[in-house]
Design a protein around this motif. Structure first.
Motif, PDB file in Angstrom:
ATOM      1  N   MET A 141      -5.939   2.408  53.917  1.00 23.13           N
ATOM      2  CA  MET A 141      -6.355   1.025  54.184  1.00 23.13           C
ATOM      3  C   MET A 141      -7.549   0.664  53.295  1.00 23.13           C
ATOM      4  N   ALA A 142      -8.532   1.572  53.258  1.00 20.76           N
ATOM      5  CA  ALA A 142      -9.735   1.317  52.459  1.00 20.76           C
ATOM      6  C   ALA A 142      -9.379   1.153  50.979  1.00 20.76           C
ATOM      7  N   MET A 143      -8.463   2.004  50.506  1.00 20.42           N
ATOM      8  CA  MET A 143      -8.068   1.913  49.099  1.00 20.42           C
ATOM      9  C   MET A 143      -7.370   0.584  48.818  1.00 20.42           C
ATOM     10  N   SER A 144      -6.523   0.155  49.741  1.00 20.69           N
ATOM     11  CA  SER A 144      -5.792  -1.093  49.567  1.00 20.69           C
ATOM     12  C   SER A 144      -6.751  -2.296  49.603  1.00 20.69           C
ATOM     13  N   VAL A 145      -7.768  -2.214  50.437  1.00 14.03           N
ATOM     14  CA  VAL A 145      -8.788  -3.275  50.485  1.00 14.03           C
ATOM     15  C   VAL A 145      -9.553  -3.333  49.155  1.00 14.03           C
ATOM     16  N   GLU A 146      -9.915  -2.183  48.623  1.00 11.89           N
ATOM     17  CA  GLU A 146     -10.617  -2.161  47.334  1.00 11.89           C
ATOM     18  C   GLU A 146      -9.727  -2.698  46.214  1.00 11.89           C
ATOM     19  N   ALA A 147      -8.435  -2.368  46.269  1.00  9.66           N
ATOM     20  CA  ALA A 147      -7.494  -2.893  45.267  1.00  9.66           C
ATOM     21  C   ALA A 147      -7.492  -4.420  45.300  1.00  9.66           C
ATOM     22  N   ALA A 148      -7.566  -4.986  46.505  1.00 10.82           N
ATOM     23  CA  ALA A 148      -7.578  -6.444  46.643  1.00 10.82           C
ATOM     24  C   ALA A 148      -8.893  -7.030  46.143  1.00 10.82           C
ATOM     25  N   GLU A 149     -10.006  -6.325  46.380  1.00 13.43           N
ATOM     26  CA  GLU A 149     -11.292  -6.822  45.869  1.00 13.43           C
ATOM     27  C   GLU A 149     -11.295  -6.830  44.341  1.00 13.43           C
ATOM     28  N   LEU A 150     -10.639  -5.853  43.775  1.00 11.58           N
ATOM     29  CA  LEU A 150     -10.479  -5.825  42.320  1.00 11.58           C
ATOM     30  C   LEU A 150      -9.612  -7.004  41.862  1.00 11.58           C
ATOM     31  N   MET A 151      -8.539  -7.236  42.601  1.00 11.11           N
ATOM     32  CA  MET A 151      -7.611  -8.326  42.265  1.00 11.11           C
ATOM     33  C   MET A 151      -8.274  -9.695  42.370  1.00 11.11           C
ATOM     34  N   GLU A 152      -9.209  -9.805  43.301  1.00 11.96           N
ATOM     35  CA  GLU A 152      -9.866 -11.100  43.533  1.00 11.96           C
ATOM     36  C   GLU A 152     -10.485 -11.673  42.259  1.00 11.96           C
TER      37      GLU A 152
END
Lengths: 113, 113, 113, 113
Positions: free
Chosen positions: A28-39
């Motif tokens: 979950m944490a990794m997927s959240v960080e991936a989204a912050e990168l995508m932002e």
């Protein structure tokens, strides 16, 4: 990468955070960080995404670091070597997408996963 | 990781797929792969996520490979060294979360990003 | 939306699946579906994303349905009315981003969240 | 939902932001919001996720609003009715997962998507 894995083990152990680091939580944490990168890319055009200003590039760098941190930690917790996994996937893709069949093709590319 | 980066460059070049590999597209692909990895954990308990059966572990390994592939490729396209980025983030976190202040604390942990 | 909420309650109850439907699990499932929806757009240009062929549009429709299913189910489990939440957010954004200040501006837009 | 759709159209038009609202960009934004919603749950147990404190619940509500805003806007841009899409998916799932075959089963559940 090996050194990264060990640092992350020590980091979690020293803080008694191993209990939080179940693979379920880490993914979950990794997927959240991936989204912050995508932002950082969501309102930029593809062209703009190829030409980041210095400030954005620095933020992007930090988010790339975050994703890798959680990916390495997750891989460690499930007993997987991430670099080996990536290399195996590349070999598989070389067979799946032979150069002469897919060259420059968007159609074939859309089937690519 | 350096060798991974070069293989991915060659892979894209040989297929004339560089045009698809804008950072914007690559970050989307990485985020999609992160979700495919997460999918294996969504209905499992944290305990179950720590004890994957062999078949699931193999699938998880492949998805970890996919995430790393796109992360390395993205980092290359924006000119970032992902391992260095991760190491810098760990150093930063060591300062932000001193062992004696956060040890075993869920509250502090929730502030952790 | 009210009817959707009730159908989803009945669906889960009839299958004895309520035990799987913790908010933690549901938010993971919703995020995975969001990524499956995104997958259809990852290699398309913005222009192409505005002109989907019929087959892709049908798949996109199904994934939109999946995201909404899990979003409504999650909102129900945490006791939130999703439409009211969205309306409140729009009101807030109307104050945050006054028309005359942000009109057509990419810069302002990048600050928009 | 119909009213939500119209408000979002007016909001974008008044700010001349339609040019940013390609389906490709909107799906990225929706996926980022889904992750921000997920972030509130990443270190919580399933039990804790069922018992949010008031402050967290308020933040969760706002993020649910954000996800719905972008989902409705995306659906509008690709010409899909999201509620109808969700209802069709529920009907499909009722056929796919007959109550008597899947009742309480985690195994069947893992095949569920």
């Amino acid at each position: 990468m090996e050194s990264l894995k060990r640092k992350l083990r020590d980091f979690a152990k020293a803080r008694d955070w191993e209990k939080f680091h179940s693979p379920k939580n880490l993914v979950m944490a990794m997927s959240v960080e991936a989204a912050e990168l995508m932002e950082h890319f969501q309102w930029r055009t593809q062209e703009e995404s190829r030409n980041l200003d210095r400030e954005t590039r620095e933020k992007v760098k930090q988010e790339i670091g975050d994703v890798l941190v959680y990916l390495v930690r997750l891989a460690d917790q499930v007993g997987v070597d991430p670099v080996q996994a990536a290399e195996e996937k590349i070999s598989l893709n070389e067979t799946r997408y032979p150069e002469d069949k897919v060259k420059g093709s968007a159609k074939k590319y859309n089937e690519y996963e």
